[in-house]
Design a protein around this motif. Structure first.
Motif, PDB file in Angstrom:
ATOM      1  N   ASN A  28       0.926  -1.225  -0.027  1.00  0.00           N
ATOM      2  CA  ASN A  28      -0.091   0.072   0.047  1.00  0.00           C
ATOM      3  C   ASN A  28       0.916   1.408   0.031  1.00  0.00           C
ATOM      4  O   ASN A  28       0.682   2.383   0.719  1.00  0.00           O
ATOM      5  N   ASP A  29       1.909   1.099  -0.871  1.00  0.00           N
ATOM      6  CA  ASP A  29       2.964   2.311  -1.044  1.00  0.00           C
ATOM      7  C   ASP A  29       3.631   2.785   0.206  1.00  0.00           C
ATOM      8  O   ASP A  29       4.091   3.931   0.315  1.00  0.00           O
ATOM      9  N   VAL A  30       3.728   1.664   1.143  1.00  0.00           N
ATOM     10  CA  VAL A  30       4.526   1.905   2.416  1.00  0.00           C
ATOM     11  C   VAL A  30       5.587   0.819   2.225  1.00  0.00           C
ATOM     12  O   VAL A  30       5.364  -0.241   2.199  1.00  0.00           O
ATOM     13  N   GLU A  31       7.010   1.462   2.352  1.00  0.00           N
ATOM     14  CA  GLU A  31       8.282   0.530   2.320  1.00  0.00           C
ATOM     15  C   GLU A  31       8.163  -0.249   3.661  1.00  0.00           C
ATOM     16  O   GLU A  31       7.829   0.410   4.637  1.00  0.00           O
ATOM     17  N   VAL A  32       8.447  -1.407   3.311  1.00  0.00           N
ATOM     18  CA  VAL A  32       8.321  -2.406   4.710  1.00  0.00           C
ATOM     19  C   VAL A  32       9.811  -3.442   4.436  1.00  0.00           C
ATOM     20  O   VAL A  32       9.903  -4.089   3.567  1.00  0.00           O
ATOM     21  N   TYR A  33      10.258  -3.371   5.759  1.00  0.00           N
ATOM     22  CA  TYR A  33      11.222  -4.424   5.962  1.00  0.00           C
ATOM     23  C   TYR A  33      10.771  -5.837   6.460  1.00  0.00           C
ATOM     24  O   TYR A  33      10.225  -5.763   7.610  1.00  0.00           O
ATOM     25  N   ILE A  34      10.832  -6.783   5.718  1.00  0.00           N
ATOM     26  CA  ILE A  34      10.155  -7.951   6.051  1.00  0.00           C
ATOM     27  C   ILE A  34      11.424  -9.328   6.123  1.00  0.00           C
ATOM     28  O   ILE A  34      12.209  -9.255   5.297  1.00  0.00           O
ATOM     29  N   THR A  35      11.407  -9.969   7.170  1.00  0.00           N
ATOM     30  CA  THR A  35      12.143 -10.899   7.216  1.00  0.00           C
ATOM     31  C   THR A  35      11.521 -12.346   7.884  1.00  0.00           C
ATOM     32  O   THR A  35      10.606 -12.246   8.652  1.00  0.00           O
ATOM     33  N   TYR A  36      11.797 -13.459   7.368  1.00  0.00           N
ATOM     34  CA  TYR A  36      11.056 -14.809   7.569  1.00  0.00           C
ATOM     35  C   TYR A  36      11.769 -15.695   8.541  1.00  0.00           C
ATOM     36  O   TYR A  36      12.772 -15.671   8.357  1.00  0.00           O
ATOM     37  N   PRO A  37      10.987 -16.447   9.414  1.00  0.00           N
ATOM     38  CA  PRO A  37      11.779 -17.511  10.163  1.00  0.00           C
ATOM     39  C   PRO A  37      12.211 -18.586   9.200  1.00  0.00           C
ATOM     40  O   PRO A  37      11.686 -18.595   7.857  1.00  0.00           O
ATOM     41  N   LYS A  38      12.869 -19.545   9.228  1.00  0.00           N
ATOM     42  CA  LYS A  38      13.248 -20.598   8.583  1.00  0.00           C
ATOM     43  C   LYS A  38      12.449 -21.403   7.897  1.00  0.00           C
ATOM     44  O   LYS A  38      12.494 -21.841   6.776  1.00  0.00           O
ATOM     45  N   ASP A  39      11.195 -21.645   8.675  1.00  0.00           N
ATOM     46  CA  ASP A  39      10.324 -22.452   7.818  1.00  0.00           C
ATOM     47  C   ASP A  39       9.206 -21.651   7.167  1.00  0.00           C
ATOM     48  O   ASP A  39       8.259 -22.314   6.770  1.00  0.00           O
ATOM     49  N   LYS A  40       9.324 -20.291   7.021  1.00  0.00           N
ATOM     50  CA  LYS A  40       8.651 -19.306   6.298  1.00  0.00           C
ATOM     51  C   LYS A  40       6.997 -19.168   6.702  1.00  0.00           C
ATOM     52  O   LYS A  40       6.533 -18.439   5.935  1.00  0.00           O
ATOM     53  N   ASN A  41       7.042 -19.656   7.934  1.00  0.00           N
ATOM     54  CA  ASN A  41       5.717 -19.544   8.619  1.00  0.00           C
ATOM     55  C   ASN A  41       5.275 -18.080   9.114  1.00  0.00           C
ATOM     56  O   ASN A  41       6.248 -17.384   9.529  1.00  0.00           O
ATOM     57  N   THR A  42       4.250 -17.592   8.876  1.00  0.00           N
ATOM     58  CA  THR A  42       3.772 -16.211   8.986  1.00  0.00           C
ATOM     59  C   THR A  42       2.755 -15.897  10.244  1.00  0.00           C
ATOM     60  O   THR A  42       2.194 -15.031  10.616  1.00  0.00           O
ATOM     61  N   GLU A  43       2.253 -17.173  10.716  1.00  0.00           N
ATOM     62  CA  GLU A  43       1.222 -17.368  11.864  1.00  0.00           C
ATOM     63  C   GLU A  43       1.457 -16.338  12.969  1.00  0.00           C
ATOM     64  O   GLU A  43       0.528 -15.578  13.683  1.00  0.00           O
ATOM     65  N   ASN A  44       2.828 -16.580  13.773  1.00  0.00           N
ATOM     66  CA  ASN A  44       3.188 -15.854  14.821  1.00  0.00           C
ATOM     67  C   ASN A  44       4.416 -14.644  14.143  1.00  0.00           C
ATOM     68  O   ASN A  44       5.096 -14.904  13.697  1.00  0.00           O
TER      69      ASN A  44
END
Length: 252
Positions: A28-44
């Motif tokens: 939505n036009d906002v820059e975001v730094y994202i980083t994933y855990p090893k299993d790529k799960n996003t639930e937590n």
């Protein structure tokens, strides 16, 4: 106030070395730094709300990666509309003028970014539980989103803040979810009097809380530790451990 307004200590410190492993994306036009855990799960997930150096500051990115290494998906948005403060700015830099603007960086501009981030995390990215992490400036917006101070919408499930600034008494009184705080022994923004005031407020909320006080460090230590000493490194590392342990309990 439960903590004082930002000051010079909010913009000074050391730049840390390392290689961030996350990525910058736009939502939505906002820059975001994202980083994933090893299993790529996003639930937590962790919504990481930065100090005034913002989401591109390497220190913040390395800490975000640390949360990911401990199993959390991390979403760290640009809270400042492309106008962060540079580390160690000139002595004549006026942080209150930067805050108040124009254009300014007050709740009317920051709350919408935070709320949009929470909504994006829930609706698009599959996050089920979201913990809020706030350092200095960002602490105010973690606290606001543990209660009912930031408008209508989804809110955070638990929070952790370090050396908070700019938190109002009524914001802290309004929290409805667990909150942990890392505090520095030497801190004009969150001094002993404000820490004790915060303790009294938190006791009154009947909400789970924790306050850890670290000796031998100053405001900003959890992100911008300036002097590499055994005491300073211990405090920085244990503040991070405090956050991880807190979320492991309150984001099951």
């Amino acid at each position: 106030m439960a903590s004082n307004p930002p000051g010079r200590c909010c913009v000074t410190g050391a730049r840390h070395e390392g290689s961030p492993r996350g990525e910058i994306k736009k939502f939505n036009d906002v820059e975001v730094y994202i980083t994933y855990p090893k299993d790529k799960n996003t639930e937590n997930a962790i919504l990481f709300l930065t100090d005034v150096m913002g989401h591109r500051f390497i220190n913040a990115q390395l800490i975000a990666d640390g949360f990911a290494e401990n199993g959390y998906f991390v979403y760290m948005p640009d809270l400042f509309h492309g106008d962060p403060v540079s580390l160690n700015p000139p002595e004549d830099f006026d942080i209150m003028a930067w805050l108040n603007g124009p254009p300014g960086h007050l709740p009317d501009r920051v709350d919408p970014v935070v709320q949009a981030s929470i909504n994006e995390m829930h609706k698009t990215l599959g996050c089920k539980k979201i913990g809020g992490v706030g350092y200095c400036f960002g602490a105010k917006y973690v606290v606001r989103n543990l209660g009912y101070m930031s408008g209508v919408g989804d809110r955070l499930d638990a929070g952790y803040v370090a050396h908070p600034s700019f938190v109002e008494r009524d914001e802290l009184q309004a929290i409805k979810k667990p909150l942990a705080i890392s505090a520095a022994e030497t801190d004009s923004i969150f001094p002993t009097s404000k820490r004790h005031e915060s303790e009294e407020i938190l006791i009154g909320t009947k909400i789970p809380y924790q306050i850890n006080l670290f000796s031998g460090v100053e405001h900003g230590f959890a992100v911008r530790l300036s002097e590499e000493t055994r005491v300073g490194n211990f405090a920085k590392e244990q503040a991070f451990v405090q956050a991880i342990t807190w979320f492991n309990i309150y984001l099951p």
